[in-house]
Write an enzyme that holds these catalytic residues in place. Structure first.
Site, short mmCIF file in Angstrom:
data_model
loop_
_atom_site.label_atom_id
_atom_site.label_comp_id
_atom_site.label_asym_id
_atom_site.label_seq_id
_atom_site.Cartn_x
_atom_site.Cartn_y
_atom_site.Cartn_z
N ASP A 197 -39.93 -21.32 -8.99
CA ASP A 197 -41.19 -21.19 -8.23
C ASP A 197 -41.39 -19.76 -7.70
O ASP A 197 -40.55 -19.24 -6.98
CB ASP A 197 -41.08 -22.21 -7.07
CG ASP A 197 -42.16 -22.08 -6.01
OD1 ASP A 197 -43.14 -21.35 -6.23
OD2 ASP A 197 -42.02 -22.73 -4.96
N SER A 370 -45.16 -21.78 5.35
CA SER A 370 -45.34 -22.10 3.93
C SER A 370 -44.29 -23.13 3.48
O SER A 370 -43.22 -23.25 4.07
CB SER A 370 -45.17 -20.82 3.12
OG SER A 370 -45.18 -21.12 1.75
N HIS A 372 -43.08 -22.81 0.50
CA HIS A 372 -42.42 -22.11 -0.60
C HIS A 372 -41.48 -21.04 -0.06
O HIS A 372 -41.78 -20.38 0.94
CB HIS A 372 -43.46 -21.44 -1.51
CG HIS A 372 -44.44 -22.41 -2.10
ND1 HIS A 372 -44.23 -23.02 -3.32
CD2 HIS A 372 -45.60 -22.89 -1.64
CE1 HIS A 372 -45.25 -23.83 -3.57
NE2 HIS A 372 -46.10 -23.77 -2.56
#
Length: 559
Positions: A197, A370, A372
């Site tokens: 990712d 976030s 991520h």
């Protein structure tokens, strides 16, 4: 696991999710076995006029449908599951997912009328699934939705790891810890290729823990003298739990508005992923019956989407909830790239109504983190998995590029890092990777009930119509001698205001008549050439007069 065949190659490619944010779909193929990871959608860009959503082009998969062994879903976000109702219509293969992920998928399939005929298989982080010559196992990760997993695919050519969306949150809200031990074990076995990712590859440092938001929310709820409205991503179940906890601590009740929010809260609480105390939820109709400082409204619309609950509240068009002066509105999400203007407009409208709005850069550290990982976490993943080859995925090109540089920094050979576009294959044979041929990939646009029937040409026409309008020219000719019996009648829409442009349209009329007359005299009577000539002559004239190029539609009838 089946034996390695010397002719067979391992192919890895993306049908969506690289060079863009959204519509994630990755394909791993060995010989006659294809495994798909995720099947997402993305929302249209500004030039996709009238389009509702965009899904990957699955031509390659439908042409090879007898080889597809299954779809593995890493987690329940729209950009990973939203394409399933469309994909399963053409490709009825088993879908593997964790409990919450399958719960959310089932809701989508029910709406599409596909629940009965689709095969859904429940997995958890300890499951192993044999898909032809490929064996899939899983590992727990942290993300902004529970039940997220990464995927480890054991192929005859070597191990391929797909991280799914992840961060490393050492104090997760739901005590679902990332399984670093298992990631390290996979790395120890030797990994051929890692797909990881890249969303936050441009951000230095670490992404803060979701749990620090709880105290911030509670603090805001305590200070608010009236109602509090919290807008966040419906799928951010951890954030929803923190809103519930803060409401409980400040003795407020919660009303849930927005279809996707109601949907996720229902599924997540039924499956035990949300802990909602008895009597905490109220119906939107009951909001005005309670004291203002006893209410929290949990809403969709953190991205300023035109039809979402928060946007309708901001415009005072929501049927059940009005924003009153003194209300506190928290937008607990950062704008997805491209949505900044929509969010800004909603914030402006909320301020006009007298609300106290907590949003954006000043408060990001407080009410949003976030889901991520930032650069240090991406490096940690690379160091745990220690792949020979590295393919950054899930991000726009600059993010993939930054992630590639991080790969180099932690010791992956530069020539073993592949930056790919949708449709580019990377092939591996005898442990050696190289760029392979392209497979068909692109966008399939969904407009209403039509899937893929709006292509580039239709979009180009819509763009033309939206910019310069349309002129329809209607003429009736005599079958005997080709004389003009009636017309030309000119109908203008979105080009010029007819009442103020009579002179222009009369002149246009004359040009059409004389063009047709000239063609008749030259004995030209195929309709195609009549239409083309009328279009060209009129187009030239209108451009000279107005510097605009409306769409011109000649309609010629014979009697």
């Amino acid at each position: 696991m089946s034996k390695k065949n010397n002719q067979d190659k391992l192919l890895i490619f993306a049908l969506g999710g690289v060079g863009e944010i959204g519509k994630n779909m990755y394909v791993i193929q060995y010989g006659n076995d294809i495994v798909i990871v995720d099947a997402g959608l993305k929302f249209p860009e500004e030039d996709m006029l009238g389009i509702d959503i965009v899904i990957p082009d699955i031509t390659y998969l439908t042409e090879n449908r007898d080889k597809v062994r299954g779809i593995l879903i890493t987690h329940g976000h729209e950009d990973h599951i939203g394409g399933l109702p469309y994909v399963l219509k053409h490709l009825n293969v088993p879908v593997y997912g964790t409990k919450l992920t399958l719960g959310l998928i089932e809701g989508k399939l029910k709406e599409a009328g596909l629940l009965g005929e689709s095969k859904r298989i429940l997995i958890n982080a300890d499951s192993e699934v044999q898909l032809g010559s490929i064996r899939a196992s899983f590992f727990r990760t942290n993300h902004s939705i529970p039940d997220s997993v990464g995927v480890c695919l054991d192929t005859p050519e070597g191990i391929v790891v797909h991280t799914g969306d992840f961060k490393f949150d050492h104090t997760p809200v739901n005590n679902q810890y990332a399984d670093l031990q298992r990631m390290a074990d996979i790395g120890r076995r030797g990994v051929l290729a890692l797909l990881s990712d890249s969303t936050n590859a441009e951000r230095p440092g670490f992404t803060p823990s979701e749990s620090k938001i709880g105290t911030e929310l509670e603090d805001i709820f305590r200070k608010a003298t009236q109602r509090v409205v919290v807008a966040t991503f419906a799928s951010n179940v951890h954030r929803i739990q923190q809103v519930i906890n803060a409401a409980m601590a400040t003795r407020r009740k919660i009303a849930v508005v927005g279809r996707s929010m109601v949907n996720v809260v229902t599924v997540a609480s039924e499956l035990g992923y949300l802990n909602i105390p008895e009597g905490m939820l109220i119906e939107p109709e009951e909001i005005n019956k309670l004291a203002a400082d006893r209410v929290v409204v949990l809403s969709t619309g953190s991205q300023g989407e035109p039809m979402s609950a928060l946007t309708r509240m901001a415009r005072s068009t929501h049927r059940k909830v009005d924003i009153l002066p003194g209300d506190t509105v928290i937008i607990a999400a950062t704008p997805i790239p491209g949505n900044e203007r929509l969010v800004g407009r909603t914030v402006d409208e909320l301020f006009r109504l007298g609300a106290n709005v907590i949003y954006g850069p000043g408060s990001v550290s407080g009410v949003h983190v976030s889901g991520h990982g930032s650069q240090e976490e991406l490096k940690l993943m690379l160091n745990l998995i220690r792949p020979k080859y590295f393919i950054p995925i899930h991000g726009e090109y600059r993010m993939l590029r930054h992630h590639a540089l991080l790969g180099e920094a932690v010791g992956v050979e530069k020539e073993n890092i592949f930056l790919i576009d949708n449709g580019d294959t990377v092939e591996f044979q005898n442990g050696v990777g190289r760029k392979g041929n392209k497979v068909p990939a692109g966008n399939v646009l969904i407009d209403g009930l039509g899937v893929g029937d709006v292509g580039n040409i239709v979009l180009r026409d819509r763009k033309l119509l939206s910019q310069d309008g349309i002129l329809v020219v209607v003429v009736t000719l005599s079958k005997q001698d080709g004389a003009i019996l009636s017309g030309p009648d000119i109908i203008s829409r979105g080009f010029v205001y007819v009442r103020e442009s009579e002179g222009l349209l009369e002149e246009a009329n004359r040009i059409v008549s004389s063009t047709l007359q000239k063609l008749m005299n030259d004995k030209v009577n195929e309709w195609a050439s009549l239409k083309t000539n009328v279009k060209d002559a009129l187009g030239r004239f209108l451009y000279e007069q107005t510097r605009r190029r409306p769409m011109i539609l000649p309609i010629i009838m014979e009697v």
